[in-house]
Enzyme design. Structure first.
Site, mmCIF file in Angstrom:
data_model
loop_
_atom_site.group_PDB
_atom_site.id
_atom_site.type_symbol
_atom_site.label_atom_id
_atom_site.label_comp_id
_atom_site.label_asym_id
_atom_site.label_seq_id
_atom_site.Cartn_x
_atom_site.Cartn_y
_atom_site.Cartn_z
ATOM 1 N N ASP A 127 -15.926 -10.505 51.946
ATOM 2 C CA ASP A 127 -17.363 -10.271 51.873
ATOM 3 C C ASP A 127 -17.858 -10.732 50.507
ATOM 4 O O ASP A 127 -17.275 -10.365 49.472
ATOM 5 C CB ASP A 127 -17.666 -8.783 52.077
ATOM 6 C CG ASP A 127 -19.146 -8.528 52.272
ATOM 7 O OD1 ASP A 127 -19.588 -8.509 53.437
ATOM 8 O OD2 ASP A 127 -19.860 -8.367 51.262
ATOM 9 N N ASN B 244 -29.497 -13.965 46.772
ATOM 10 C CA ASN B 244 -30.491 -14.583 47.644
ATOM 11 C C ASN B 244 -31.896 -14.327 47.119
ATOM 12 O O ASN B 244 -32.740 -15.231 47.079
ATOM 13 C CB ASN B 244 -30.359 -14.014 49.065
ATOM 14 C CG ASN B 244 -30.034 -15.079 50.085
ATOM 15 O OD1 ASN B 244 -30.062 -16.260 49.800
ATOM 16 N ND2 ASN B 244 -29.739 -14.655 51.293
ATOM 17 N N ASP C 231 -27.540 -20.259 51.063
ATOM 18 C CA ASP C 231 -26.868 -21.094 52.070
ATOM 19 C C ASP C 231 -25.771 -21.941 51.437
ATOM 20 O O ASP C 231 -24.690 -22.119 52.017
ATOM 21 C CB ASP C 231 -27.887 -22.007 52.760
ATOM 22 C CG ASP C 231 -28.831 -21.237 53.671
ATOM 23 O OD1 ASP C 231 -28.544 -20.055 53.957
ATOM 24 O OD2 ASP C 231 -29.856 -21.817 54.081
ATOM 25 N N GLU D 146 -22.725 -12.511 55.359
ATOM 26 C CA GLU D 146 -21.880 -12.983 54.259
ATOM 27 C C GLU D 146 -20.448 -12.485 54.410
ATOM 28 O O GLU D 146 -19.715 -12.387 53.438
ATOM 29 C CB GLU D 146 -22.460 -12.541 52.914
ATOM 30 C CG GLU D 146 -22.484 -11.050 52.673
ATOM 31 C CD GLU D 146 -23.748 -10.359 53.198
ATOM 32 O OE1 GLU D 146 -23.973 -9.205 52.833
ATOM 33 O OE2 GLU D 146 -24.506 -10.991 53.969
#
Length: 398
Positions: free
Chosen positions: A260, A268, A277, A303
């Site tokens: 993770d 983000n 991304d 993620e």
């Protein structure tokens, strides 16, 4: 309509229809150039039969030469396209020698020492050799599926048709003095009918192969995550389940690694979704490179990633996770400000007995939770076994 004319037009009409069908397929599948080559092959075959029946203003001999040039190029394109469709190396030199040699001998017996029978033998032997060359290339892939087997057999039959049928008919009914005798002979009738039949069978097999290609591509899209290029959750669970079955049958170990990305939401929000991304794509590339072909790697959440490692025990899986963690945390991601450090946490669980994927993922997820809770950027292991994860009922007395 004259029966002879109808028979003469049968092959051009079939070939043009098949060529048009392959051309339409190519318009929708431009990434498969062999379809365009097949369209050209069938169009050239149609032209060859038309030039054979109708004499052009340039004269009889040039018309026949043009016709047989079309036949040779069409046969070469067809064989090359079939071989290329299955990922084999196209034998350009062999095809070129056979086609060029056939045309050279044809020209000799057309212009230097006119002999219709030898011209027939020259072209048919060249086309037969090209067909057998394609069959030799398909021999290595004929066990991959029914269409490969069918095309291999059809290539052999085409080669034997050009060689054996031609020799047998010429020995029985030849030689031929002129084209009128040729067109009235059993050779020409059998040539037209056998070509029509083989053309249809080969085209149907190739249409089936093209349809299977589309189905495989759709399946890949269904099971693949477009951003990371890894399997999506559905694809990973199916692939991992299959690998676990194989490991159980072979009685070899397997382990699961869950990963993770740390602080991904904050990254983000701070740098934008395009940067997020790129982070996911970069981590997926490193994970894919480390897992190689032996494991199943997937993006199973926003993620969150998973890798099933066959032939790996807990220690081996831990080394794998540590290697990926170290590689990722020490690198940089394009598009992020210099010095931005991105890390990941890992949970590892080794399979116990015939443990299913669900329980194995739950144990790895618990280990991953511990890694996130204890500071992130670390690897934690699950030492629990499914057999010990139960509540013992009290003994009943009396």
């Amino acid at each position: 309509m004259d029966t002879g004319l109808l028979i003469a037009l049968l092959n051009p009409m079939i070939a043009l229809a098949l060529g048009a069908a392959f051309l339409v397929l190519w318009f929708y599948q431009r990434h498969r150039p062999y379809l365009a080559v097949l369209a050209a092959s069938y169009a050239l075959a149609a032209a060859g039969f038309l030039f054979q029946h109708f004499t052009l203003p340039i004269g009889l001999a040039p018309s026949k030469l043009l016709s047989n040039l079309c036949f040779c190029v069409a046969g070469s394109c067809l064989s090359g396209a079939v071989v290329a469709r299955y990922g084999r190396r196209v034998p350009y030199v062999g095809i070129g020698v056979l086609a060029g040699g056939g045309i050279a001998v044809f020209c000799w017996f057309l212009f230097v020492q006119p002999d219709l029978t030898w011209r027939i033998l020259a072209i048919n032997f060249a086309l037969g050799g090209i067909s057998l060359l394609a069959a030799a290339e398909l021999r290595t892939v004929r066990g991959n599926g029914p269409t490969e087997n069918i095309l291999f057999v059809l290539a052999l039959l085409a080669g034997l048709n050009f060689l054996v049928r031609t020799l047998a008919v010429i020995i029985a009914h030849g030689p031929f003095a002129n084209y009128d005798d040729l067109y009235a002979s059993s050779y020409w009738t059998t040539a037209l009918l056998s070509h029509a039949l083989l053309s249809l069978l080969i085209a149907l097999s190739l249409f089936t192969a093209a349809a299977l290609d589309v189905m495989k591509a759709l399946k890949v899209e269904t099971y693949t995550d477009p951003l990371s290029g890894l399997l999506n959750r559905r694809g990973f669970e199916e692939r991992a389940g299959l690998l676990l079955q194989r490991c159980a049958a072979a009685k070899v170990p397997a382990a699961l690694v869950l990963a993770d990305l740390d602080h991904f939401k904050a990254l983000n929000d701070l740098h934008g979704h395009p940067a997020g991304d790129r982070v996911i794509a970069d981590f997926a590339a490193k994970l894919r490179s480390a897992a190689g072909a032996r494991g199943a790697a997937g993006r199973i959440g926003g993620e969150e990633f998973a890798v099933l490692l066959p032939l790996s025990d807990l220690a081996a899986a831990r080394l794998f996770a540590e290697a990926v963690r170290t590689l990722y945390s020490s690198g940089s991601v394009d598009g992020l400000p210099p010095g931005t450090r991105v890390t990941a946490s890992f949970g590892v669980a080794a399979r116990s007995g015939d443990e299913a994927l669900g329980p194995l993922m739950r144990r790895a997820d618990e280990a991953l939770y511990k890694a996130k809770k204890n500071g992130r950027d670390s690897v934690r292991l699950s030492y629990e076994r499914p057999e010990t994860m139960y509540v013992q009922e009290p003994l009943k007395t009396g």
